[in-house]
Design a protein around this motif. Structure first.
Motif, mmCIF file in Angstrom:
data_model
loop_
_atom_site.group_PDB
_atom_site.id
_atom_site.type_symbol
_atom_site.label_atom_id
_atom_site.label_comp_id
_atom_site.label_asym_id
_atom_site.label_seq_id
_atom_site.Cartn_x
_atom_site.Cartn_y
_atom_site.Cartn_z
ATOM 1 N N THR A 1 39.138 9.036 3.944
ATOM 2 C CA THR A 1 40.082 10.355 3.638
ATOM 3 C C THR A 1 41.349 10.314 4.598
ATOM 4 O O THR A 1 42.127 11.408 4.574
ATOM 5 C CB THR A 1 39.141 11.333 4.167
ATOM 6 O OG1 THR A 1 38.735 11.070 5.602
ATOM 7 C CG2 THR A 1 37.903 11.431 3.482
ATOM 8 N N ASP B 1 34.405 14.322 5.255
ATOM 9 C CA ASP B 1 34.661 14.512 6.635
ATOM 10 C C ASP B 1 33.653 15.564 7.335
ATOM 11 O O ASP B 1 33.087 15.470 8.376
ATOM 12 C CB ASP B 1 35.848 14.877 7.248
ATOM 13 C CG ASP B 1 37.006 13.790 6.809
ATOM 14 O OD1 ASP B 1 36.693 12.802 6.678
ATOM 15 O OD2 ASP B 1 38.234 14.138 6.445
ATOM 16 N N ARG C 1 30.653 13.963 9.832
ATOM 17 C CA ARG C 1 30.539 13.980 11.260
ATOM 18 C C ARG C 1 29.497 14.012 12.039
ATOM 19 O O ARG C 1 29.536 13.404 13.207
ATOM 20 C CB ARG C 1 31.164 15.472 11.477
ATOM 21 C CG ARG C 1 31.592 15.630 12.964
ATOM 22 C CD ARG C 1 32.344 17.055 13.109
ATOM 23 N NE ARG C 1 33.500 17.456 12.222
ATOM 24 C CZ ARG C 1 33.882 18.623 12.028
ATOM 25 N NH1 ARG C 1 33.294 19.674 12.431
ATOM 26 N NH2 ARG C 1 34.979 18.718 11.215
ATOM 27 N N ARG D 1 41.166 10.520 7.990
ATOM 28 C CA ARG D 1 40.712 11.221 9.008
ATOM 29 C C ARG D 1 40.802 10.397 10.466
ATOM 30 O O ARG D 1 41.525 10.742 11.271
ATOM 31 C CB ARG D 1 39.152 11.543 9.059
ATOM 32 C CG ARG D 1 38.757 12.051 10.389
ATOM 33 C CD ARG D 1 38.058 11.369 11.146
ATOM 34 N NE ARG D 1 37.405 12.102 12.354
ATOM 35 C CZ ARG D 1 36.971 11.493 13.646
ATOM 36 N NH1 ARG D 1 37.394 10.325 13.834
ATOM 37 N NH2 ARG D 1 36.588 12.258 14.463
ATOM 38 N N ASN D 2 40.860 8.848 10.255
ATOM 39 C CA ASN D 2 40.751 8.210 11.676
ATOM 40 C C ASN D 2 42.326 8.100 12.054
ATOM 41 O O ASN D 2 42.784 7.854 12.883
ATOM 42 C CB ASN D 2 40.145 6.976 11.492
ATOM 43 C CG ASN D 2 38.627 6.960 11.417
ATOM 44 O OD1 ASN D 2 38.066 7.967 12.044
ATOM 45 N ND2 ASN D 2 38.004 6.117 10.828
ATOM 46 N N SER E 1 45.749 14.682 3.485
ATOM 47 C CA SER E 1 45.291 14.866 4.931
ATOM 48 C C SER E 1 46.591 14.505 5.823
ATOM 49 O O SER E 1 47.118 15.138 6.749
ATOM 50 C CB SER E 1 44.143 14.169 5.396
ATOM 51 O OG SER E 1 43.049 14.272 4.769
ATOM 52 N N ARG F 1 43.770 11.106 13.479
ATOM 53 C CA ARG F 1 43.302 11.038 14.786
ATOM 54 C C ARG F 1 43.976 10.228 15.788
ATOM 55 O O ARG F 1 44.261 10.444 17.053
ATOM 56 C CB ARG F 1 41.867 11.023 14.932
ATOM 57 C CG ARG F 1 41.057 11.028 16.435
ATOM 58 C CD ARG F 1 41.404 12.432 17.063
ATOM 59 N NE ARG F 1 40.607 12.537 18.128
ATOM 60 C CZ ARG F 1 41.175 13.293 19.227
ATOM 61 N NH1 ARG F 1 42.239 14.193 19.005
ATOM 62 N NH2 ARG F 1 40.532 13.374 20.187
#
Length: 224
Positions: A59, A27, A31, A61-62, A91, A65
């Motif tokens: 990971t 991540d 970025r 991440r989305n 995560s 978010r």
């Protein structure tokens, strides 16, 4: 020709080799150039209590978010790399989202959400910089649309052809992406258009950042 199962197993092993160690810094290092992800997530406009499936969640991440942006949204993700899923699970747990996010391992072209999650279709299905790493990317896109609710939408963001960037920049980016097994899908718009027409849906497509990225949404007319 290799059997589909063998091909999927080989791809999974390759992804695990690539990300076994780099997943820990993925991540942070991605970025600067995975551009357009947050724009896609912010524009999802899911229905109240809706569902989202990320194909190739990496990971996580989305998913984290999207959970922050859209309270009440139920989130699901899968990835072919068991190594990446280790980071995704950590995560999600760290963000306190274990009750809202479910994860599974699977191949994008044949994933069975009923077996994994007890759900057949989703209000929103997204691909974020994954099609450029999936060997059977057209099959994955077709299957993703099959997993999209008839009144839902499918969105994909990925690397484009950089057609409005200087030649040197295009060549440099192409070489860099090749190191990670990334192949921009220059036929993405045509394939999404073909699928949209076949399903009687609308397609909106853009190539932002001078063609660095490409971003498409398949849905009913008026549905984001």
């Amino acid at each position: 020709m290799a059997a589909p199962q063998a091909t999927a197993a080989g791809h999974a092993a390759a992804m695990d080799r690539m990300y076994r160690y780099t997943r820990h810094v993925y991540d942070l290092t991605r970025r600067p150039y995975l551009l357009g992800r947050d724009t896609m997530l912010a524009a999802l406009d899911p229905p109240a209590g809706g569902t989202l499936l990320e194909v190739g969640c990496g990971t996580g991440r989305n998913l984290v978010r999207a959970a922050e942006l859209h309270p009440g949204l139920r989130l699901f993700g899968f990835d072919i790399s068991s190594e990446m899923l280790k980071t995704a699970q950590a995560s999600v747990k760290s963000a306190g989202l274990s009750s809202r996010v479910a994860l599974a391992e699977g191949d994008a072209a044949v994933f069975d959400p009923r077996s994994a999650f007890g759900i057949d279709r989703f209000d929103r299905v997204i691909f974020s910089f994954t099609l450029s790493m999936i060997p059977d990317w057209t099959g994955a896109l077709r299957h993703g649309l099959a997993l999209t609710d008839p009144r839902g939408s499918l969105a994909a963001v990925d690397f484009g052809g950089c057609e409005r960037l200087p030649a040197a920049a295009r060549a440099g980016l192409s070489g860099w992406l090749a190191l990670f097994g990334v192949t921009p899908r220059l036929g993405l718009e045509a394939e999404m258009h073909r699928l949209a027409v076949g399903e009687g849906r609308d397609l909106r497509f853009a190539r932002p950042l001078r063609g660095y990225a490409q971003y498409g949404i398949i849905g009913l007319v008026g549905v984001a």
